[in-house]
Design an enzyme around this catalytic site. Structure first.
Site, short mmCIF file in Angstrom:
data_model
loop_
_atom_site.label_atom_id
_atom_site.label_comp_id
_atom_site.label_asym_id
_atom_site.label_seq_id
_atom_site.Cartn_x
_atom_site.Cartn_y
_atom_site.Cartn_z
N GLN A 163 34.70 -10.22 15.82
CA GLN A 163 35.95 -9.80 16.74
C GLN A 163 35.46 -9.61 18.22
O GLN A 163 34.30 -9.13 18.54
CB GLN A 163 36.13 -8.32 16.32
CG GLN A 163 36.92 -8.19 14.85
CD GLN A 163 38.35 -8.60 15.09
OE1 GLN A 163 38.92 -9.10 15.80
NE2 GLN A 163 38.90 -8.34 13.70
N ASP A 193 41.21 -9.79 5.37
CA ASP A 193 41.37 -9.94 6.88
C ASP A 193 41.71 -11.50 7.07
O ASP A 193 40.78 -12.27 7.47
CB ASP A 193 40.09 -9.56 7.73
CG ASP A 193 40.41 -9.50 9.12
OD1 ASP A 193 41.54 -9.84 9.62
OD2 ASP A 193 39.34 -9.24 9.85
N CYS A 198 45.71 -9.49 12.41
CA CYS A 198 45.94 -9.68 14.15
C CYS A 198 47.56 -10.27 14.22
O CYS A 198 47.64 -10.37 15.35
CB CYS A 198 44.95 -10.76 14.72
SG CYS A 198 44.88 -12.33 13.92
N TYR A 248 38.03 -13.06 3.06
CA TYR A 248 38.01 -13.68 4.55
C TYR A 248 37.06 -13.01 5.22
O TYR A 248 37.06 -12.45 6.15
CB TYR A 248 39.34 -13.53 5.12
CG TYR A 248 40.48 -14.01 4.56
CD1 TYR A 248 40.82 -15.49 4.31
CD2 TYR A 248 41.42 -13.28 3.66
CE1 TYR A 248 42.02 -15.92 3.67
CE2 TYR A 248 42.55 -13.71 2.85
CZ TYR A 248 42.92 -14.95 2.98
OH TYR A 248 43.91 -15.52 2.10
#
Length: 454
Positions: A193, A292, A319, A222
């Site tokens: 990130q 994710d 996201c 993921y």
């Protein structure tokens, strides 16, 4: 975010040629102190082109100067400027994406938030880098905080930044950073990130949603470099299995587990959907699944396999709230209920956020199977989304307008209603898709509202 500046720990800048200015230039090689390096290098008369670097303007490949950008790490910005200076000094040509010529394509800088370590990746259009030693020596002299430098080779004419082949030019080829009390190894192709401060808030929210008490088995789908899975393994999971398609990330995840002394986590390089299907076929189960996925969201194959595994809790990090909402609907049809969703300001000064959602498996012991006779069906309201045909008829009857399925799909997608990412797209290459006219858009929105869909 309390202090929403200089938070980006990853700075990625392309290079391109600008206008010409005075000075010697070279073709096919590198020069310093009058010497020419590289096979077939030849001095070219004429002015050297200015080198542009920064970021692409939205929807274009026009480079915008970002030297004063207030969200990028300052030391990383200095590295980008230093690489540009050395390119001018050595006569290194920037990449020309139209012609496929030139040498330096991108520089990618990654900075450890807690450790301060720095990885610099030079993306080149050739495997040969004859002046690499002197280039790295000068670069680390100008930026002594650099920990390691790697060369990534990308020979393809593509918008994808990184290629598949790499070599270390200086240092160990990776950096370490601390997150949620654990140490993580980060290489050039690892997912990590970009905002470490908010990532801790995001991950601790996800761990809190999972309600780990030392008895649960966990799947980290993921998983990237294993960040969320290893945090879970250290904070109450009995066992963790991670999966990701990027082999270098899985290597980092295994190394992260080793140097953190975590023995209850294993990581596999595989397609997440195929891996989940394999577990389901083997009759395996899991108590909690962390997922994710990328911006495009998950796949029906993955979600179907997840439903077969039937974890009691699913913690979905995203996201892209639009594709997350689509996938949550799909899981709701598979017997899951959304308990709560938490937004995290991962990208300050933008309209993008990261969200973490908790889903729980409906308790089948509290549900009954019943039979309904045909004579009773007419008394039941089976509310559902309107079909495309019903929407077309409504618009035609009320407004006298004919609307296509493509236009309806566009407006549904605008409101987060479209079922799959690529539904109703043209299958032809480079096909131009017309936008729905404003008059028809309002009519379709009226129909969606009439049918209770928005």
């Amino acid at each position: 975010m309390d202090e929403p500046y200089r938070y980006r720990n990853k700075v990625m800048s392309p290079f391109a040629a600008g206008r010409r200015q005075g000075g010697a230039a070279l073709k096919g090689g590198f020069a310093k102190d009058g010497r020419v390096f590289g096979k077939g290098a030849a001095r070219r008369k004429g002015p050297l082109r200015e080198i542009l670097t920064g970021m692409y303007a939205a929807g274009t490949h026009r480079i915008v100067d970002t030297r004063h950008c207030l969200v990028e790490n300052e030391q990383a910005q200095k590295v980008v400027r230093s690489v540009k200076t050395l390119m001018m000094r050595y006569g290194i040509e920037p990449y020309d994406e139209d012609a496929g010529t030139g040498f330096m394509r991108h520089v990618v800088v990654r900075v450890g938030h807690e450790s301060g370590e720095m990885l610099v990746t030079l993306v080149t259009n050739s495997e040969e880098f004859p002046a690499s030693r002197s280039f790295c020596r000068e670069l680390t002299r100008m930026c002594p905080f650099i920990t390691t430098v790697v060369q990534n080779v990308n020979l393809r004419k593509t918008n994808v930044v990184l290629g598949g082949k790499e070599q270390r030019l200086y240092g160990p080829g990776f950096i370490l950073d601390t997150l949620c009390g654990l140490s993580f190894r980060i290489s050039s192709q690892s997912f990590y990130q970009v905002n470490s401060v908010q990532t801790e808030i995001l991950y601790l929210s996800a761990i809190g949603f999972a309600q780990l008490d030392g008895t649960q088995s966990v799947i980290d789908a993921y998983c990237g470099t294993g960040t969320i899975g290893l945090v879970a393994a250290s904070r109450g999971a009995s066992s963790v299995v991670g999966v990701d398609t990027v082999e270098s990330s899985i290597r980092d995840a295994r190394e992260n587990a080793r140097h953190n002394g975590i023995e209850n986590a294993a990581f596999h390089a595989a397609d997440a959907s195929s891996f989940m299907r394999g577990l389901a076929a083997e009759g395996r189960s899991a108590d909690v699944v962390f997922m994710d996925p990328p911006r495009a969201g998950s796949t029906e194959e993955f979600l179907d396999a997840l439903a077969v595994l039937a974890p009691r809790r699913v913690v979905y990090i995203s996201c892209n709230p639009v594709t997350q909402m689509r996938d949550l609907r799909y899981l709701a049809a598979k017997g899951y209920r959304v308990e709560k969703v938490q937004g995290v300001d991962m990208f300050p000064h933008t309209d993008h956020i990261e969200t973490v959602a908790l889903l729980s498996k409906l308790n089948t012991e509290h549900h009954l199977d019943i039979e309904i006779g045909e004579d009773e069906l007419s008394e039941i309201d089976f509310s559902k989304d309107a079909t495309y045909g019903e929407i077309k008829k409504y618009v035609l009857d009320k407004y006298g307008l004919k609307v296509s399925s493509l236009y309806i799909a566009q407006i549904k997608r605008k409101h987060g209603l479209i079922e799959r990412e690529n539904y109703n797209f043209s299958k032809k290459e480079n096909q131009r898709v017309p936008n729905c006219p404003e008059e028809k858009e309002k009519a379709i929105e009226d129909a969606l509202e009439h049918f209770g869909m928005i």
